[in-house]
Design an enzyme around this catalytic site. Structure first.
Site, PDB file in Angstrom:
ATOM      1  N   ASP A  55      -6.829  45.013 -37.911  1.00  0.00           N
ATOM      2  CA  ASP A  55      -8.276  45.240 -38.103  1.00  0.00           C
ATOM      3  C   ASP A  55      -9.188  44.549 -37.077  1.00  0.00           C
ATOM      4  O   ASP A  55      -9.002  43.367 -36.780  1.00  0.00           O
ATOM      5  CB  ASP A  55      -8.739  44.679 -39.448  1.00  0.00           C
ATOM      6  CG  ASP A  55      -7.851  45.037 -40.605  1.00  0.00           C
ATOM      7  OD1 ASP A  55      -6.905  45.795 -40.419  1.00  0.00           O
ATOM      8  OD2 ASP A  55      -8.114  44.531 -41.707  1.00  0.00           O
ATOM      9  N   GLU A 230     -10.004  47.936 -49.173  1.00  0.00           N
ATOM     10  CA  GLU A 230     -10.015  46.834 -48.215  1.00  0.00           C
ATOM     11  C   GLU A 230     -11.231  46.972 -47.293  1.00  0.00           C
ATOM     12  O   GLU A 230     -11.885  48.011 -47.247  1.00  0.00           O
ATOM     13  CB  GLU A 230      -8.747  46.865 -47.345  1.00  0.00           C
ATOM     14  CG  GLU A 230      -7.456  46.884 -48.140  1.00  0.00           C
ATOM     15  CD  GLU A 230      -6.203  46.839 -47.276  1.00  0.00           C
ATOM     16  OE1 GLU A 230      -5.354  45.980 -47.523  1.00  0.00           O
ATOM     17  OE2 GLU A 230      -6.058  47.657 -46.348  1.00  0.00           O
TER      18      GLU A 230
END
Ligand code: FRU
Length: 526
Positions: A55, A230
């Site tokens: 990420d 998430e």
């Protein structure tokens, strides 16, 4: 070796030699450039120099630099103990990789999070401190913590009172804080934190980034819930560029996205500083990207011109740890400007590649007002590993064609198709024959999404790199991000048509030039 001396360093070195003992100013940017010659190494997308990245984290603009932190395992090409890697850019196109910003400590490894500039020194860390809010992961126990930097993100100090936010009772997944300043006219303003927790986004408020109070939650029965939620992002945008405003809440989901595996859904609605309310019913599920490889996007805070720009990890948890790159595994989409558009179905998120990418354009081919038949040889002379395609087709009569579009990175037995199905009114990407697809059974696939022509027009904007294809249909209303792993010899391009004819109003193709990625680890304290 992936490092080589840059022209800049060589020039600086020769200056020193020529000047003998005379004082010569050192180069302002020391560093080596990332050699872009490995198989599948992106030529203009940011990729981790070595080992693993997932990420994007802590996206913030400050004092002439866009910061990109990211989830990073510096010791292996698969996921492992998470650190925050770091890169900066003056223009979102050319990047400098800097030393690791955050290392694991006694509270755990460093999961995803965000960075803000504390303009009013609310936390007391110093004038215009950069403050990172991230998840400490202690063998699955997840809590939110703080670190700060007063030297433009070069060195970081963890807050001694960490963690600043413990998980609520019975909540195991509690991570990825996205923090921003919320202020309305006549009110003092406060910090907001959005945190994912199972299938809910929890909201917290604070005056100083350190003491957080619960203020609400959204989710559970809204949108897709068949995977863990998430990396939330929440921002306000004008609708159609006008005065009406809406909030968009983007939520990554670990499974069951339309192209399979992990993906990004979003909600449109209102945020009052405490909690989010969707303006759509619970059953409405909206997806930001219909391809396989756009995950955990985060938008930059404090952009100088107020644009909302985000990028994402260009991968999918289903096969992320198996993609056939060598010394490195992890790259990001191009930065995209995000906006909201009114459509007959409601307000929708639109994404366009940022205009700064225009500086990559090299050799150019263009065509206007062509009637394309099934055996078109229009693109016979065009070859390219990294190309941009901008096309506008006009469909006069639905009976004239079944499908049309482009094949890119074509070579013996290999091609990736970006096509439009005229009767089904679908845009699709077929990567079943795109090159190396054998590393995971879920990879070779066709991904499809509905896309109505607008006044008979279908627009395609396509960015091809050494191991990716990004497709922006109808000005970014329908987007696909897809990794591909073609042979380096598969450089052909084709315009294809199944049917009698299609009108090509305009077609522009550019070669895209590689970007400079410097690596400067000189400030590494380790
Ligand atoms: C999303 C994610 C986050 C987490 C991070 C760990 O891809 O699972 O929820 O913070 O990756 O690397």
């Amino acid at each position: 070796m992936w490092l080589k001396l840059t022209a800049l360093m060589l020039a600086a070195a020769s200056l020193v030699v020529l000047a003998g003992c005379a004082a010569v100013a050192p180069p302002t940017v020391a560093g080596v450039s990332l050699a872009l010659d490995e198989p599948f190494r992106p030529q203009y997308h940011v990729s981790v120099p070595e080992n693993w990245a997932n990420d994007p984290n802590g996206l913030v603009y400050y004092d002439g630099e866009y910061h990109l932190f990211y989830q990073h395992n510096p010791d292996d090409t698969v996921w492992g103990p998470m650190h925050w890697g770091h890169a900066v850019s003056a223009d979102l196109v050319n990047w400098i990789h800097l030393p690791i910003a955050l290392y694991p400590d006694e509270l755990g490894t460093i999961f995803s999070g965000s960075v803000v500039i504390d303009w009013n020194n609310t936390a007391g860390f110093g004038e215009e401190a950069m403050v990172a809010l991230f998840t400490h992961n202690d063998n699955g126990r997840q809590m939110q913590s703080v670190a700060y930097s007063t030297d433009k993100g070069r060195t970081w100090t963890k807050y001694e009172g960490n963690p600043v936010l413990e998980p609520p009772a019975n909540i195991r997944n509690f991570r990825d804080p996205k923090v921003f300043w919320y202020e309305t006219e006549g009110e003092a303003g406060h910090w907001v934190m959005a945190v994912s927790a199972g299938n809910i986004i929890l909201f917290f408020m604070s005056d100083d980034l350190l003491d957080w109070e619960s203020s609400g939650g959204f989710g559970l029965t809204y949108g897709a819930t068949c995977g863990v939620w998430e990396t939330p992002d929440l921002f306000e945008l004008p609708v159609d560029g006008g005065t009406q405003m809406r909030w968009a809440l983007a939520v990554a989901i670990g499974g069951c996205a339309p192209a399979g595996g992990s993906g990004i859904q979003y909600f449109v609605g209102d945020f009052d500083g405490e909690t989010f309310v969707s303006e759509n019913d619970k059953e409405t599920t909206l997806w930001a990207d219909l391809g396989s490889d756009f995950y955990a996007p985060q938008s930059w805070s404090d952009t100088p011109d107020g644009r909302r720009i985000w990028l994402a990890w260009m991968n999918n948890w289903t096969y992320a740890q198996h993609i056939p790159t060598s010394t490195w595994r992890g790259s990001f989409s191009v930065p995209r400007e995000v906006s909201l558009l009114t459509t007959p179905e409601g307000i929708r998120l639109v994404q366009q590649p940022i205009e700064e990418l225009g500086q990559l354009r090299g050799e150019h081919w263009e065509w206007r007002d062509e009637v394309v038949g099934p055996e078109s040889d229009l693109l016979d002379e065009v070859r390219g590993e990294t190309v941009e395609i901008v096309a506008e087709f006009e469909i006069e009569d639905l009976e004239d064609s079944d499908r049309f579009g482009f094949r890119v990175r074509t070579g013996p037995g290999e091609y990736t198709t970006i096509g439009y199905g005229t009767k089904a009114r679908t845009l699709y990407v077929d990567r079943a024959q795109s090159g190396d697809v054998a590393f995971h059974p879920a990879f070779a696939a066709i991904h499809t999404a509905g896309m109505e022509p607008v006044d008979g027009i279908v627009k395609l904007h396509i960015l091809v790199d050494r191991s990716s294809v990004e497709v922006f249909g109808n000005d970014g209303l329908v987007v696909f991000t897809e990794r591909i792993f073609p042979s380096s010899e598969s450089l052909g391009l084709e315009l294809f048509l199944d049917g009698e004819q299609v009108n090509l109003n305009a077609l522009d193709i550019w070669q895209l030039e590689p970007v400079t990625f410097l690596v400067d680890y000189s400030g590494d304290p380790e």
